[in-house]
Write an enzyme that holds these catalytic residues in place. Structure first.
Site: not given
Ligand code: SDX
Length: 444
Positions: A274, A313, A369
């Site tokens: 996050h 996201h 981010d």
């Molecule tokens: C913020 O919610 C908000 O509004 C948050 C925010 C705000 O203003 O408050 O916008 C701020 O928190 C932005 C997000 C910052 N986090 C990151 O950058 C961390 C990296 N991102 C991931 O951890 C992820 O994308 C999340 C946590 C942001 C979202 O996760 P989800 O929606 O639960 O998605 P998921 O984990 O189910 O991913 C779906 C697929 C998966 O692959 P498969 O299992 O289908 O094969 O996408 C992949 C994930 O492995 N994936 C990624 C990835 N993010 C998702 N693979 C590699 N790198 C990534 N960053």
């Protein structure tokens, strides 16, 4: 005219149920009537991470994840970033309307005269190790503020809520800057009420410190850096029901005071998935080190061994509109601070990722981010301050959502249900009759 209902047939009983649809949702409680018999509790939904659950009705922020739209109270984030200011946006989020000239002046005057914190707070700031993470300090000190304002528990009184809004918006930068100054062993710089909100924070942070890069001695007073930070604060002010805001709503649904609730929200924001992601992005870019190392890193991500921090996201399945604005301001900041070579790695990483089906198929784009940390680093902020730079402005969103939740007639204390998978009833066993401990029980 099609009926705004959905009909569910329970194949266990052959019975059908017609449920009303309101704004694209059905009430989860309406499912409870679907039973196999009088002793059946009725159907619930199972939704870990609340992937498909609306927790509230809100009028504050609108996001269209597919179209990359973000609006605060109906105003597009791009317009606000260009024409508004963080304090004006905080006023907008809290009240629902942009202030008049007089209203903004009264609001800014009030914020200016709440920036000081009780001198006693310095005593427990000094109690932290010199290398304590500033988010750990901020979470602790904002919770401690509750002990200085016990009347804040009176959360049902609108006037009490209003005063705490002033105090928290005003004091978060002071707590943040003091946490930083403690970590570098420098004397605290008190708020200077002649300065603007972002400028005052930069001064409390960097006054008297050797400027970084090509910054000239008083560059932290640079209007470009102050404006860039104010824009970044606006971009981070609210984002509907994200993890930290949902934590704010959940904790305050128990009528917990706003300081303790903000501490809970900041604790959620601290997580690297996050608000801690901006710090994780910088560490990732430094680890990659050079554009030639990007293919190896991307291969590790595609093998599932690493995450591309700053990408992906829950809501945005296209480019995060905030990332676009941040990229624009990166160039402005570098004109003052000097070029940050990490942006070259970030731009190349984005180019490679956005052409790779692994990311395209998962709709993974840069989020807020991905670029923000590069600007913060160029401004001279240490990496561990980045989540703090997220928490300061998001305080406006947390508090606006807190007010809205308390004024919502649907408000109930948050208490989710569960699917129980544990053992059925069993009798207590005397210790000398127990068999060997279960391997891998996680405690011995
Ligand atoms: C913020 O919610 C908000 O509004 C948050 C925010 C705000 O203003 O408050 O916008 C701020 O928190 C932005 C997000 C910052 N986090 C990151 O950058 C961390 C990296 N991102 C991931 O951890 C992820 O994308 C999340 C946590 C942001 C979202 O996760 P989800 O929606 O639960 O998605 P998921 O984990 O189910 O991913 C779906 C697929 C998966 O692959 P498969 O299992 O289908 O094969 O996408 C992949 C994930 O492995 N994936 C990624 C990835 N993010 C998702 N693979 C590699 N790198 C990534 N960053």
């Amino acid at each position: 005219m099609p009926k705004e209902t959905v009909t569910i047939t329970d194949n266990r009983t052959g019975q059908s149920y017609e449920l009303p649809i309101e704004r694209g949702t059905i009430k989860a409680l309406d499912l409870r009537q679907i039973k196999t018999g009088p002793s059946d509790f009725g159907l619930m939904t199972y939704d870990p991470g609340y992937m498909n659950t609306a927790s509230c009705r809100s009028r504050i922020t609108f996001i269209d994840g597919d179209a990359g739209i973000l609006r605060y109270r109906g105003y597009p984030i791009e317009e606000l970033a260009e024409k508004s200011s963080y304090l004006e946006v905080a006023y907008l989020l809290w009240t629902g309307e942009l202030p008049t000239v007089e209203g903004l002046e009264r609001w800014k005057h009030g914020v200016r005269y709440h920036t000081m914190i009780h001198e006693s707070i310095k005593k427990f700031l000094d109690g932290f190790r010199h290398d304590a993470h500033p988010m750990g300090i901020l979470v602790s000190t904002v919770a401690a503020l509750a002990t200085f304002y016990p009347e804040a528990k009176n959360i049902e009184d609108p006037e009490t809520r209003r005063i705490q809004f002033y105090r928290l918006i005003s004091k978060m930068p002071t707590l943040a800057a003091f946490a930083y100054r403690h970590s570098v062993g420098m004397p605290y710089v008190y708020p200077d009420n002649s300065l603007g909100y972002a400028e005052n924070f930069l001064n409390m942070m960097f006054h008297g410190r050797e400027p970084v890069g090509s910054l000239n001695p008083d560059s932290h007073h640079s209007p470009v850096l102050a404006r860039a930070l104010d824009v970044l604060f606006m971009l981070h002010a609210d984002h509907e029901q994200n993890c930290s805001t949902s934590s704010m709503r959940m904790v305050s649904s128990a009528f917990t005071d706003p300081y303790t609730s903000v501490a809970a929200a900041a604790a959620a924001l601290y997580g690297p998935l996050h608000g801690g992601a901006n710090e994780a992005v910088l560490r990732m870019l430094r680890e990659i080190g050079h554009v030639q190392n990007i293919p190896t890193f991307v291969a590790a991500v595609k093998r599932g061994e690493r995450k591309l921090m700053g990408f992906g996201h829950r809501v945005y399945k296209s480019y995060d509109p905030r990332a676009k604005v941040i990229k624009y301001w990166a160039d402005r900041v570098f004109e003052v601070t000097g070029h940050n070579p990490l942006i070259d790695i970030a731009l190349k990483l984005e180019e490679i990722a956005l052409a790779d089906d692994y990311f395209i198929s998962r709709k993974l784009y840069p989020n807020v981010d991905f670029y923000s940390g590069i600007i913060y680093e160029a401004m001279g902020f240490p990496t561990d301050m980045f989540p703090v730079l997220f928490a300061i402005p998001r305080t406006a969103g947390w508090l606006a959502q807190w007010r809205e939740s308390l004024e919502d007639p649907d408000l109930k204390i948050a208490r989710p249900r569960q699917i129980y998978l544990g053992p059925e009833q069993r009798s207590y066993v005397a210790i000398d009759k127990r068999r060997d401990s279960v391997e891998g029980n996680g405690i011995e």
